[in-house]
Design a protein around this motif. Structure first.
Motif, PDB file in Angstrom:
ATOM      1  N   VAL A   1      -4.703   6.031  55.900  1.00  0.00           N
ATOM      2  CA  VAL A   1      -5.712   6.798  55.179  1.00  0.00           C
ATOM      3  C   VAL A   1      -6.496   7.637  56.173  1.00  0.00           C
ATOM      4  CG1 VAL A   1      -7.752   6.657  53.716  1.00  0.00           C
ATOM      5  CG2 VAL A   1      -5.898   5.010  53.412  1.00  0.00           C
ATOM      6  N   ALA A   2      -6.658   8.936  55.875  1.00  0.00           N
ATOM      7  CA  ALA A   2      -7.499   9.825  56.672  1.00  0.00           C
ATOM      8  C   ALA A   2      -8.808  10.022  55.925  1.00  0.00           C
ATOM      9  CB  ALA A   2      -6.808  11.159  56.902  1.00  0.00           C
ATOM     10  N   ARG A   3      -9.925   9.831  56.602  1.00  0.00           N
ATOM     11  CA  ARG A   3     -11.224   9.852  55.921  1.00  0.00           C
ATOM     12  C   ARG A   3     -12.248  10.576  56.781  1.00  0.00           C
ATOM     13  NH1 ARG A   3     -14.390   4.970  52.834  1.00  0.00           N
ATOM     14  NH2 ARG A   3     -16.533   5.631  53.262  1.00  0.00           N
ATOM     15  N   LEU A   4     -13.042  11.422  56.131  1.00  0.00           N
ATOM     16  CA  LEU A   4     -14.151  12.111  56.780  1.00  0.00           C
ATOM     17  C   LEU A   4     -15.427  11.688  56.077  1.00  0.00           C
ATOM     18  CD1 LEU A   4     -15.378  14.245  58.698  1.00  0.00           C
ATOM     19  CD2 LEU A   4     -14.896  15.963  56.940  1.00  0.00           C
ATOM     20  N   ASP A   5     -16.264  10.903  56.764  1.00  0.00           N
ATOM     21  CA  ASP A   5     -17.524  10.432  56.195  1.00  0.00           C
ATOM     22  C   ASP A   5     -18.631  11.453  56.436  1.00  0.00           C
ATOM     23  OD1 ASP A   5     -16.321   8.138  55.379  1.00  0.00           O
ATOM     24  OD2 ASP A   5     -17.724   6.769  56.369  1.00  0.00           O
ATOM     25  N   LEU A   6     -19.535  11.575  55.466  1.00  0.00           N
ATOM     26  CA  LEU A   6     -20.695  12.455  55.563  1.00  0.00           C
ATOM     27  C   LEU A   6     -21.937  11.587  55.436  1.00  0.00           C
ATOM     28  CD1 LEU A   6     -19.337  15.236  53.169  1.00  0.00           C
ATOM     29  CD2 LEU A   6     -19.255  15.234  55.665  1.00  0.00           C
ATOM     30  N   ASP A   7     -22.676  11.434  56.546  1.00  0.00           N
ATOM     31  CA  ASP A   7     -23.828  10.543  56.599  1.00  0.00           C
ATOM     32  C   ASP A   7     -25.101  11.323  56.896  1.00  0.00           C
ATOM     33  OD1 ASP A   7     -21.786   8.728  56.420  1.00  0.00           O
ATOM     34  OD2 ASP A   7     -22.468   7.470  58.077  1.00  0.00           O
ATOM     35  N   ILE A   8     -26.226  10.792  56.433  1.00  0.00           N
ATOM     36  CA  ILE A   8     -27.546  11.290  56.810  1.00  0.00           C
ATOM     37  C   ILE A   8     -28.355  10.086  57.270  1.00  0.00           C
ATOM     38  CG2 ILE A   8     -29.684  12.376  56.014  1.00  0.00           C
ATOM     39  CD1 ILE A   8     -28.049  13.950  54.007  1.00  0.00           C
TER      40      ILE A   8
ATOM     41  N   GLN B   1     -23.394   9.270  52.496  1.00  0.00           N
ATOM     42  CA  GLN B   1     -23.667  10.034  51.287  1.00  0.00           C
ATOM     43  C   GLN B   1     -22.394  10.327  50.492  1.00  0.00           C
ATOM     44  OE1 GLN B   1     -27.048  10.706  50.654  1.00  0.00           O
ATOM     45  NE2 GLN B   1     -27.213   9.385  52.461  1.00  0.00           N
ATOM     46  N   GLY B   2     -21.271  10.301  51.185  1.00  0.00           N
ATOM     47  CA  GLY B   2     -20.003  10.568  50.526  1.00  0.00           C
ATOM     48  C   GLY B   2     -18.911  10.747  51.553  1.00  0.00           C
ATOM     49  N   TYR B   3     -17.679  11.028  51.070  1.00  0.00           N
ATOM     50  CA  TYR B   3     -16.566  11.165  52.001  1.00  0.00           C
ATOM     51  C   TYR B   3     -15.409  11.909  51.360  1.00  0.00           C
ATOM     52  CZ  TYR B   3     -15.166   6.938  49.395  1.00  0.00           C
ATOM     53  OH  TYR B   3     -14.877   6.046  48.412  1.00  0.00           O
ATOM     54  N   LEU B   4     -14.614  12.522  52.245  1.00  0.00           N
ATOM     55  CA  LEU B   4     -13.332  13.096  51.870  1.00  0.00           C
ATOM     56  C   LEU B   4     -12.258  12.096  52.265  1.00  0.00           C
ATOM     57  CD1 LEU B   4     -13.768  16.763  53.161  1.00  0.00           C
ATOM     58  CD2 LEU B   4     -13.536  16.081  50.765  1.00  0.00           C
ATOM     59  N   LEU B   5     -11.289  11.873  51.363  1.00  0.00           N
ATOM     60  CA  LEU B   5     -10.288  10.841  51.594  1.00  0.00           C
ATOM     61  C   LEU B   5      -8.913  11.404  51.273  1.00  0.00           C
ATOM     62  CD1 LEU B   5     -10.130   7.671  52.164  1.00  0.00           C
ATOM     63  CD2 LEU B   5      -9.845   7.457  49.693  1.00  0.00           C
ATOM     64  N   ALA B   6      -7.950  11.112  52.145  1.00  0.00           N
ATOM     65  CA  ALA B   6      -6.574  11.546  51.898  1.00  0.00           C
ATOM     66  C   ALA B   6      -5.636  10.373  52.123  1.00  0.00           C
ATOM     67  CB  ALA B   6      -6.196  12.709  52.808  1.00  0.00           C
ATOM     68  N   GLU B   7      -4.796  10.114  51.134  1.00  0.00           N
ATOM     69  CA  GLU B   7      -3.692   9.174  51.265  1.00  0.00           C
ATOM     70  C   GLU B   7      -2.410   9.903  50.909  1.00  0.00           C
ATOM     71  OE1 GLU B   7      -4.105   4.964  50.191  1.00  0.00           O
ATOM     72  OE2 GLU B   7      -5.993   5.549  49.213  1.00  0.00           O
ATOM     73  N   ASN B   8      -1.303   9.251  51.107  1.00  0.00           N
ATOM     74  CA  ASN B   8      -0.022   9.876  50.806  1.00  0.00           C
ATOM     75  C   ASN B   8       0.059  10.201  49.314  1.00  0.00           C
ATOM     76  OD1 ASN B   8       2.553  10.859  51.090  1.00  0.00           O
ATOM     77  ND2 ASN B   8       3.543   8.855  51.064  1.00  0.00           N
ATOM     78  N   GLY B   9      -0.032  11.492  48.964  1.00  0.00           N
ATOM     79  CA  GLY B   9       0.098  11.903  47.571  1.00  0.00           C
ATOM     80  C   GLY B   9      -1.162  12.450  46.951  1.00  0.00           C
ATOM     81  N   TYR B  10      -2.335  12.225  47.538  1.00  0.00           N
ATOM     82  CA  TYR B  10      -3.531  12.791  46.910  1.00  0.00           C
ATOM     83  C   TYR B  10      -4.646  12.958  47.944  1.00  0.00           C
ATOM     84  CZ  TYR B  10      -6.477   8.582  46.854  1.00  0.00           C
ATOM     85  OH  TYR B  10      -7.266   7.528  47.212  1.00  0.00           O
ATOM     86  N   ILE B  11      -5.641  13.760  47.545  1.00  0.00           N
ATOM     87  CA  ILE B  11      -6.854  13.949  48.335  1.00  0.00           C
ATOM     88  C   ILE B  11      -8.033  13.795  47.397  1.00  0.00           C
ATOM     89  CG2 ILE B  11      -6.818  16.479  48.020  1.00  0.00           C
ATOM     90  CD1 ILE B  11      -8.091  16.656  50.827  1.00  0.00           C
ATOM     91  N   GLY B  12      -9.089  13.142  47.844  1.00  0.00           N
ATOM     92  CA  GLY B  12     -10.237  12.885  46.987  1.00  0.00           C
ATOM     93  C   GLY B  12     -11.545  13.230  47.657  1.00  0.00           C
ATOM     94  N   LEU B  13     -12.512  13.623  46.803  1.00  0.00           N
ATOM     95  CA  LEU B  13     -13.883  13.869  47.239  1.00  0.00           C
ATOM     96  C   LEU B  13     -14.764  12.874  46.512  1.00  0.00           C
ATOM     97  CD1 LEU B  13     -16.180  15.504  48.565  1.00  0.00           C
ATOM     98  CD2 LEU B  13     -16.060  17.068  46.606  1.00  0.00           C
ATOM     99  N   TYR B  14     -15.497  12.046  47.265  1.00  0.00           N
ATOM    100  CA  TYR B  14     -16.255  10.965  46.668  1.00  0.00           C
ATOM    101  C   TYR B  14     -17.712  11.032  47.113  1.00  0.00           C
ATOM    102  CZ  TYR B  14     -11.751   8.767  45.591  1.00  0.00           C
ATOM    103  OH  TYR B  14     -10.506   8.504  45.111  1.00  0.00           O
TER     104      TYR B  14
ATOM    105  N   TYR C   1     -24.182  11.835  43.528  1.00  0.00           N
ATOM    106  CA  TYR C   1     -23.367  12.711  42.707  1.00  0.00           C
ATOM    107  C   TYR C   1     -22.690  13.763  43.570  1.00  0.00           C
ATOM    108  CZ  TYR C   1     -27.381  15.926  42.972  1.00  0.00           C
ATOM    109  OH  TYR C   1     -28.387  16.738  43.411  1.00  0.00           O
ATOM    110  N   VAL C   2     -21.623  14.363  43.021  1.00  0.00           N
ATOM    111  CA  VAL C   2     -20.893  15.435  43.686  1.00  0.00           C
ATOM    112  C   VAL C   2     -21.325  16.763  43.071  1.00  0.00           C
ATOM    113  CG1 VAL C   2     -18.630  16.450  44.129  1.00  0.00           C
ATOM    114  CG2 VAL C   2     -18.919  13.966  44.215  1.00  0.00           C
ATOM    115  N   SER C   3     -21.685  17.709  43.919  1.00  0.00           N
ATOM    116  CA  SER C   3     -22.134  19.009  43.444  1.00  0.00           C
ATOM    117  C   SER C   3     -21.289  20.101  44.079  1.00  0.00           C
ATOM    118  CB  SER C   3     -23.614  19.214  43.816  1.00  0.00           C
ATOM    119  OG  SER C   3     -24.057  20.499  43.412  1.00  0.00           O
TER     120      SER C   3
END
Length: 302
Positions: free
Chosen positions: A219-226, A231-244, A250-252
Motif C-alpha cells: 500500500v502506498a499512502r500519503l498522510d496529511l497532518d496538522i 487530517q486525511g490521506y491519499l491511499l493506493a492499492e493494486n486496482g484503486y486509489i482513494g482519498l480519505y 470531511y473531504v472538500s
C-alpha cells in the motif's frame, strides 16, 4: 650545557640527566626528547611541557614550519602543529587538543585553522564545537565571513557539495544525476536530475511535468497532518486509489478563487455547491434514509 651519559648512550643538552637518547631542556618548562619513547616503544620525537601545573589552554608544545621573513630577514613561523591542554592536568587525567595553524595570503600572522579536541571532535575554522555534549563526536565547518562548504570529489573532480550561509542549507549534485537518501543501508528517497521525487523507488518522469512518486510493494499512502494530528490521506492499492478524511472530518473539493464546490461529509453525504446540510443552501446528494425515512438518493435544492 652538553652532557654525554656513556653508560646509557644518551645525550643531554641543557640537562645532566638525560632520560632518552636525545634529551633537550630549553627552559624551565620546554623539553624535547628523541628515542624509543613512542607507542609500543617505537621511535618518537616528543615535545613536552615540564611544569608542576598544566591548566586549560596551556600549550604543551608546537612543531613549527617557517622561513625568512621578507621584511626583517629573520627566521619566522608560517605554520604549526601543536598540542594544548583542554583541561587541568592531573594524575590519569590529561585532556589535550591537537591544533593546526597556517598563514593566509596577505598576512604575516599564523592563525589556527583546525582543531581535534580531546574527545575526537574536529573543528575547521573554529576552536569551539556546537552540540558537542552528550557523547557526540562532531565535525564542524565554520565560515568566518561567507558560507561554510564541504566539497565531495572523485579523482579530483567535484561531484557534489554541501554548503550553508546565514539562512539556507543546501545539498547539491553537480552532475546530471540523482540525489539519493537511504536508511538501514537501503535507498529510501531519490530526487532525479529533473527535480522529480521518488519515495520507495525511482520517480516517474513525464515530459514537461514534475512528479512525486510514492512506490510500495503493498500500500502506498500519503498522510496529511496538522500539528501531528492526521487530517486525511491519499491511499493506493493494486486496482484503486482513494482519498480519505480522518474520522469526524470531511473531504472538500473546489476551484481556487471560487470556493468549495463539492463536499463529502463525515457521514458519507455528498453536498454539491458548498455549505452543509443545514438550511439546504445548495444541491445535496444524500445516501440512505432522510428525514422522511426513505432509502436511496435524495436530491435536494433550495
Amino acid at each position: 650545557k652538553l652532557f654525554w651519559d656513556a653508560s646509557a648512550e644518551s645525550l643531554g643538552i641543557g640537562t645532566s640527566s638525560p632520560d632518552a637518547p636525545l634529551h633537550i631542556v630549553a627552559s624551565t618548562v620546554a623539553e624535547m626528547r628523541y628515542g624509543a619513547i613512542g607507542p609500543s616503544s617505537n621511535s618518537a620525537l616528543r615535545i613536552s611541557r615540564n611544569d608542576s601545573t598544566t591548566a586549560s589552554g596551556n600549550p604543551l608544545g608546537y612543531l613549527e614550519f617557517g622561513g625568512n621573513d621578507a621584511t626583517s630577514a629573520l627566521d619566522t613561523s608560517f605554520a604549526y602543529v601543536g598540542a594544548e591542554a583542554s583541561g587541568t592536568h592531573a594524575a590519569g587525567d590529561n585532556p589535550t587538543d591537537l591544533v593546526f595553524g597556517t598563514t593566509a595570503t596577505g598576512s604575516a600572522t599564523v592563525t589556527e585553522r583546525m582543531r581535534i579536541d580531546s574527545s575526537g571532535s574536529v573543528g575547521i575554522g573554529t576552536s569551539s564545537f556546537t552540540s558537542a555534549s552528550a557523547g557526540r563526536t562532531v565535525l564542524e565547518v565554520n565560515g568566518a565571513s561567507a558560507s561554510a562548504l564541504i566539497n565531495l570529489s572523485v579523482n579530483g573532480t567535484r561531484q557534489g557539495y554541501i554548503f550553508t550561509d546565514t539562512t539556507d542549507m543546501n545539498v547539491y549534485n553537480v552532475d546530471n544525476g540523482s540525489l539519493n537518501f537511504g536508511t538501514n543501508n537501503a535507498e529510501r528517497m531519490r530526487i532525479d536530475s529533473s527535480g522529480n521525487v521518488g519515495i520507495g523507488g525511482t520517480p516517474n518522469s513525464y515530459s514537461g511535468q514534475t512528479t512525486l512518486t510514492i512506490n510500495s510493494t503493498g500500500v502506498a499512502r500519503l498522510d496529511l497532518d496538522i500539528g501531528n494530528a492526521n487530517q486525511g490521506y491519499l491511499l493506493a492499492e493494486n486496482g484503486y486509489i482513494g482519498l480519505y478524511a480522518a474520522s469526524g472530518k470531511y473531504v472538500s473539493m473546489g476551484v481556487a478563487g471560487s470556493g468549495e464546490a463539492i463536499r463529502i461529509d463525515s457521514s458519507g453525504n455528498v453536498i454539491v455547491g458548498g455549505g452543509n446540510d443545514t438550511g439546504f443552501a445548495a444541491t445535496k446528494l444524500k445516501t440512505g434514509s432522510y428525514s422522511t425515512g426513505e432509502a436511496g438518493i435524495n436530491i435536494l435544492t433550495t
